[in-house]
Design a protein around this motif. Structure first.
Motif, PDB file in Angstrom:
ATOM      1  N   MET A  35       0.835  -1.217   0.000  1.00  0.00           N
ATOM      2  CA  MET A  35       0.000   0.000   0.000  1.00  0.00           C
ATOM      3  C   MET A  35       0.865   1.262   0.000  1.00  0.00           C
ATOM      4  SD  MET A  35      -3.272  -1.049   2.435  1.00  0.00           S
ATOM      5  CE  MET A  35      -2.550  -0.175   3.783  1.00  0.00           C
ATOM      6  N   ASN A  36       1.914   1.267   0.827  1.00  0.00           N
ATOM      7  CA  ASN A  36       2.747   2.469   0.961  1.00  0.00           C
ATOM      8  C   ASN A  36       3.641   2.718  -0.256  1.00  0.00           C
ATOM      9  OD1 ASN A  36       1.602   2.816   3.429  1.00  0.00           O
ATOM     10  ND2 ASN A  36       3.471   2.608   4.606  1.00  0.00           N
ATOM     11  N   TYR A  37       3.977   1.669  -0.993  1.00  0.00           N
ATOM     12  CA  TYR A  37       4.850   1.807  -2.154  1.00  0.00           C
ATOM     13  C   TYR A  37       4.079   1.502  -3.444  1.00  0.00           C
ATOM     14  CZ  TYR A  37       8.912   2.030   0.942  1.00  0.00           C
ATOM     15  OH  TYR A  37       9.834   2.412   1.892  1.00  0.00           O
ATOM     16  N   SER A  38       2.808   1.863  -3.485  1.00  0.00           N
ATOM     17  CA  SER A  38       1.935   1.502  -4.605  1.00  0.00           C
ATOM     18  C   SER A  38       2.386   2.076  -5.949  1.00  0.00           C
ATOM     19  CB  SER A  38       0.495   1.916  -4.311  1.00  0.00           C
ATOM     20  OG  SER A  38       0.420   3.312  -4.152  1.00  0.00           O
ATOM     21  N   LYS A  39       3.233   3.104  -5.934  1.00  0.00           N
ATOM     22  CA  LYS A  39       3.708   3.711  -7.186  1.00  0.00           C
ATOM     23  C   LYS A  39       5.134   3.294  -7.526  1.00  0.00           C
ATOM     24  CE  LYS A  39       0.568   7.516  -6.746  1.00  0.00           C
ATOM     25  NZ  LYS A  39       0.320   8.858  -6.379  1.00  0.00           N
ATOM     26  N   ASP A  40       5.738   2.468  -6.694  1.00  0.00           N
ATOM     27  CA  ASP A  40       7.114   2.010  -6.901  1.00  0.00           C
ATOM     28  C   ASP A  40       7.085   0.614  -7.529  1.00  0.00           C
ATOM     29  OD1 ASP A  40       9.701   0.958  -6.639  1.00  0.00           O
ATOM     30  OD2 ASP A  40      10.060   1.970  -4.732  1.00  0.00           O
ATOM     31  N   LYS A  41       7.260   0.565  -8.858  1.00  0.00           N
ATOM     32  CA  LYS A  41       7.155  -0.712  -9.576  1.00  0.00           C
ATOM     33  C   LYS A  41       8.183  -1.729  -9.095  1.00  0.00           C
ATOM     34  CE  LYS A  41       5.057   0.893 -13.846  1.00  0.00           C
ATOM     35  NZ  LYS A  41       3.804   0.199 -13.905  1.00  0.00           N
ATOM     36  N   ASN A  42       9.378  -1.285  -8.792  1.00  0.00           N
ATOM     37  CA  ASN A  42      10.415  -2.201  -8.312  1.00  0.00           C
ATOM     38  C   ASN A  42       9.985  -2.854  -6.999  1.00  0.00           C
ATOM     39  OD1 ASN A  42      13.006  -3.503  -8.194  1.00  0.00           O
ATOM     40  ND2 ASN A  42      13.612  -1.939  -6.701  1.00  0.00           N
ATOM     41  N   MET A  43       9.492  -2.029  -6.078  1.00  0.00           N
ATOM     42  CA  MET A  43       9.053  -2.569  -4.789  1.00  0.00           C
ATOM     43  C   MET A  43       7.866  -3.509  -4.978  1.00  0.00           C
ATOM     44  SD  MET A  43       9.510  -2.846  -1.538  1.00  0.00           S
ATOM     45  CE  MET A  43      10.424  -1.482  -0.830  1.00  0.00           C
ATOM     46  N   LEU A  44       6.941  -3.137  -5.831  1.00  0.00           N
ATOM     47  CA  LEU A  44       5.774  -3.986  -6.068  1.00  0.00           C
ATOM     48  C   LEU A  44       6.174  -5.339  -6.663  1.00  0.00           C
ATOM     49  CD1 LEU A  44       3.165  -1.376  -7.371  1.00  0.00           C
ATOM     50  CD2 LEU A  44       3.302  -2.432  -5.099  1.00  0.00           C
TER      51      LEU A  44
ATOM     52  N   ALA B 187      13.913 -12.345   2.386  1.00  0.00           N
ATOM     53  CA  ALA B 187      12.811 -11.510   1.897  1.00  0.00           C
ATOM     54  C   ALA B 187      12.928 -10.095   2.477  1.00  0.00           C
ATOM     55  CB  ALA B 187      11.468 -12.143   2.256  1.00  0.00           C
ATOM     56  N   CYS B 188      13.206 -10.002   3.767  1.00  0.00           N
ATOM     57  CA  CYS B 188      13.392  -8.669   4.386  1.00  0.00           C
ATOM     58  C   CYS B 188      14.551  -7.929   3.731  1.00  0.00           C
ATOM     59  CB  CYS B 188      13.645  -8.814   5.888  1.00  0.00           C
ATOM     60  SG  CYS B 188      12.160  -9.029   6.862  1.00  0.00           S
ATOM     61  N   CYS B 189      15.631  -8.640   3.453  1.00  0.00           N
ATOM     62  CA  CYS B 189      16.780  -8.014   2.793  1.00  0.00           C
ATOM     63  C   CYS B 189      16.394  -7.497   1.407  1.00  0.00           C
ATOM     64  CB  CYS B 189      17.940  -9.003   2.684  1.00  0.00           C
ATOM     65  SG  CYS B 189      18.707  -9.393   4.269  1.00  0.00           S
ATOM     66  N   SER B 190      15.589  -8.254   0.678  1.00  0.00           N
ATOM     67  CA  SER B 190      15.131  -7.813  -0.649  1.00  0.00           C
ATOM     68  C   SER B 190      14.303  -6.543  -0.550  1.00  0.00           C
ATOM     69  CB  SER B 190      14.290  -8.911  -1.318  1.00  0.00           C
ATOM     70  OG  SER B 190      15.068 -10.041  -1.558  1.00  0.00           O
ATOM     71  N   ILE B 191      13.460  -6.473   0.464  1.00  0.00           N
ATOM     72  CA  ILE B 191      12.639  -5.275   0.679  1.00  0.00           C
ATOM     73  C   ILE B 191      13.530  -4.086   1.006  1.00  0.00           C
ATOM     74  CG2 ILE B 191      10.933  -4.215   2.225  1.00  0.00           C
ATOM     75  CD1 ILE B 191       9.723  -7.119   2.484  1.00  0.00           C
TER      76      ILE B 191
ATOM     77  N   LYS C 245      16.678  -3.619   0.284  1.00  0.00           N
ATOM     78  CA  LYS C 245      17.417  -3.217  -0.924  1.00  0.00           C
ATOM     79  C   LYS C 245      16.518  -2.409  -1.857  1.00  0.00           C
ATOM     80  CE  LYS C 245      20.594  -7.134  -1.152  1.00  0.00           C
ATOM     81  NZ  LYS C 245      20.884  -8.403  -1.854  1.00  0.00           N
ATOM     82  N   ALA C 246      15.263  -2.824  -1.983  1.00  0.00           N
ATOM     83  CA  ALA C 246      14.332  -2.154  -2.892  1.00  0.00           C
ATOM     84  C   ALA C 246      14.071  -0.706  -2.481  1.00  0.00           C
ATOM     85  CB  ALA C 246      13.018  -2.930  -2.987  1.00  0.00           C
ATOM     86  N   TYR C 247      14.106  -0.410  -1.184  1.00  0.00           N
ATOM     87  CA  TYR C 247      13.915   0.992  -0.795  1.00  0.00           C
ATOM     88  C   TYR C 247      15.237   1.703  -0.519  1.00  0.00           C
ATOM     89  CZ  TYR C 247      13.719  -0.365   4.258  1.00  0.00           C
ATOM     90  OH  TYR C 247      13.969  -0.859   5.512  1.00  0.00           O
ATOM     91  N   GLY C 248      16.361   1.061  -0.877  1.00  0.00           N
ATOM     92  CA  GLY C 248      17.652   1.741  -0.871  1.00  0.00           C
ATOM     93  C   GLY C 248      18.475   1.627   0.388  1.00  0.00           C
ATOM     94  N   ASP C 249      18.134   0.711   1.260  1.00  0.00           N
ATOM     95  CA  ASP C 249      18.907   0.545   2.485  1.00  0.00           C
ATOM     96  C   ASP C 249      20.008  -0.488   2.263  1.00  0.00           C
ATOM     97  OD1 ASP C 249      19.689   0.975   5.087  1.00  0.00           O
ATOM     98  OD2 ASP C 249      17.878   0.173   6.012  1.00  0.00           O
ATOM     99  N   ASP C 250      21.074  -0.381   3.043  1.00  0.00           N
ATOM    100  CA  ASP C 250      22.130  -1.388   3.015  1.00  0.00           C
ATOM    101  C   ASP C 250      21.651  -2.623   3.764  1.00  0.00           C
ATOM    102  OD1 ASP C 250      23.874   0.241   1.651  1.00  0.00           O
ATOM    103  OD2 ASP C 250      24.837   1.021   3.462  1.00  0.00           O
ATOM    104  N   VAL C 251      22.139  -3.751   3.329  1.00  0.00           N
ATOM    105  CA  VAL C 251      21.754  -5.018   3.936  1.00  0.00           C
ATOM    106  C   VAL C 251      23.006  -5.702   4.461  1.00  0.00           C
ATOM    107  CG1 VAL C 251      20.739  -7.270   3.475  1.00  0.00           C
ATOM    108  CG2 VAL C 251      19.783  -5.250   2.390  1.00  0.00           C
ATOM    109  N   PHE C 252      22.892  -6.206   5.666  1.00  0.00           N
ATOM    110  CA  PHE C 252      24.016  -6.909   6.266  1.00  0.00           C
ATOM    111  C   PHE C 252      23.693  -8.402   6.304  1.00  0.00           C
ATOM    112  CE2 PHE C 252      23.975  -2.635   8.016  1.00  0.00           C
ATOM    113  CZ  PHE C 252      25.244  -2.225   7.676  1.00  0.00           C
ATOM    114  N   PRO C 253      24.668  -9.235   5.947  1.00  0.00           N
ATOM    115  CA  PRO C 253      24.390 -10.672   5.922  1.00  0.00           C
ATOM    116  C   PRO C 253      24.145 -11.219   7.325  1.00  0.00           C
ATOM    117  CG  PRO C 253      26.728 -10.278   5.604  1.00  0.00           C
ATOM    118  CD  PRO C 253      26.050  -8.937   5.626  1.00  0.00           C
TER     119      PRO C 253
END
Length: 192
Positions: A89-98, A164-168, A170-178
């Motif tokens: 709902m919050n990223y409804s205009k972000d095709k990558n996130m969707l 899955a959380c890491c993918s999310i 990354k999609a909004y531009g945050d760094d992900v730690f293994p």
């Protein structure tokens, strides 16, 4: 890396949720390592059988309850599925996130049988203490839980949820730690 103060409330929830998944995954690995200790060092474990049986039972309880909280779909919960819907709902205009959310939701559906098993274990063993259960002897015992408990399934869905959380993120531009996997240090009890 997005600074904590710069994150939206939803992004903060995802970060906290990722941490909860890591703790549950730690539980899954601790449980696996304890089982290995039991199987490989039965004589040693029998020196303190009550301690070790309660330890593994506590680890199993923690794993089931943490996992149940993560994948809870009840009305008032804030489980994984509800978080996915809020992101959508919050990223409804972000095709990558969707696209990311769509993939995750499809994968989520494939794990439904594991999520149901987690809920059954939680509900039948740890959460319900009603009269009907005692009156009818309709008890699902902890021993039965151990027999039906598949820790590999828990580890599999928790690793999936973390990724899955890491993918999310990354999609909004945050760094992900293994995920830094726990080392099997319980074997040090035997190797002295």
């Amino acid at each position: 890396m997005i600074n904590w103060d710069e994150k939206t409330e939803l992004q903060k929830v995802i970060s906290i949720f990722e941490y909860d998944i890591k703790v549950a995954l730690d539980n899954a690995l601790q449980y696996k390592y304890l089982l290995k200790l039991f199987n490989d060092n039965f004589e040693f474990v029998n020196k303190a059988p009550v301690f070790f049986s309660r330890t593994i039972s506590s680890c199993m309880y923690s794993l089931i309850m943490r996992s149940a909280r993560i994948f809870d779909e009840s009305k008032d919960s804030y489980g994984f599925k509800k978080i996915l819907n809020k992101i959508e709902m919050n990223y409804s205009k972000d095709k990558n996130m969707l696209n990311v959310i769509s993939v995750i939701k499809n994968e989520y559906a494939g794990y439904e049988y594991i999520f149901n098993n987690i809920r059954i274990l939680r509900d039948k063993i740890y959460a319900h203490n009603d009269r009907k259960m005692y009156r009818n002897g309709d008890c699902y015992s902890e021993e039965e839980a151990i027999d039906s408990f598949n820790h590999d399934d828990f580890e599999k869905v928790l690793r999936w949820a973390f990724n899955a959380c890491c993918s999310i993120e990354k999609a909004y531009g945050d760094d992900v730690f293994p995920y830094n996997e726990l080392v099997n240090d319980v074997i040090n009890l035997v190797n002295k």
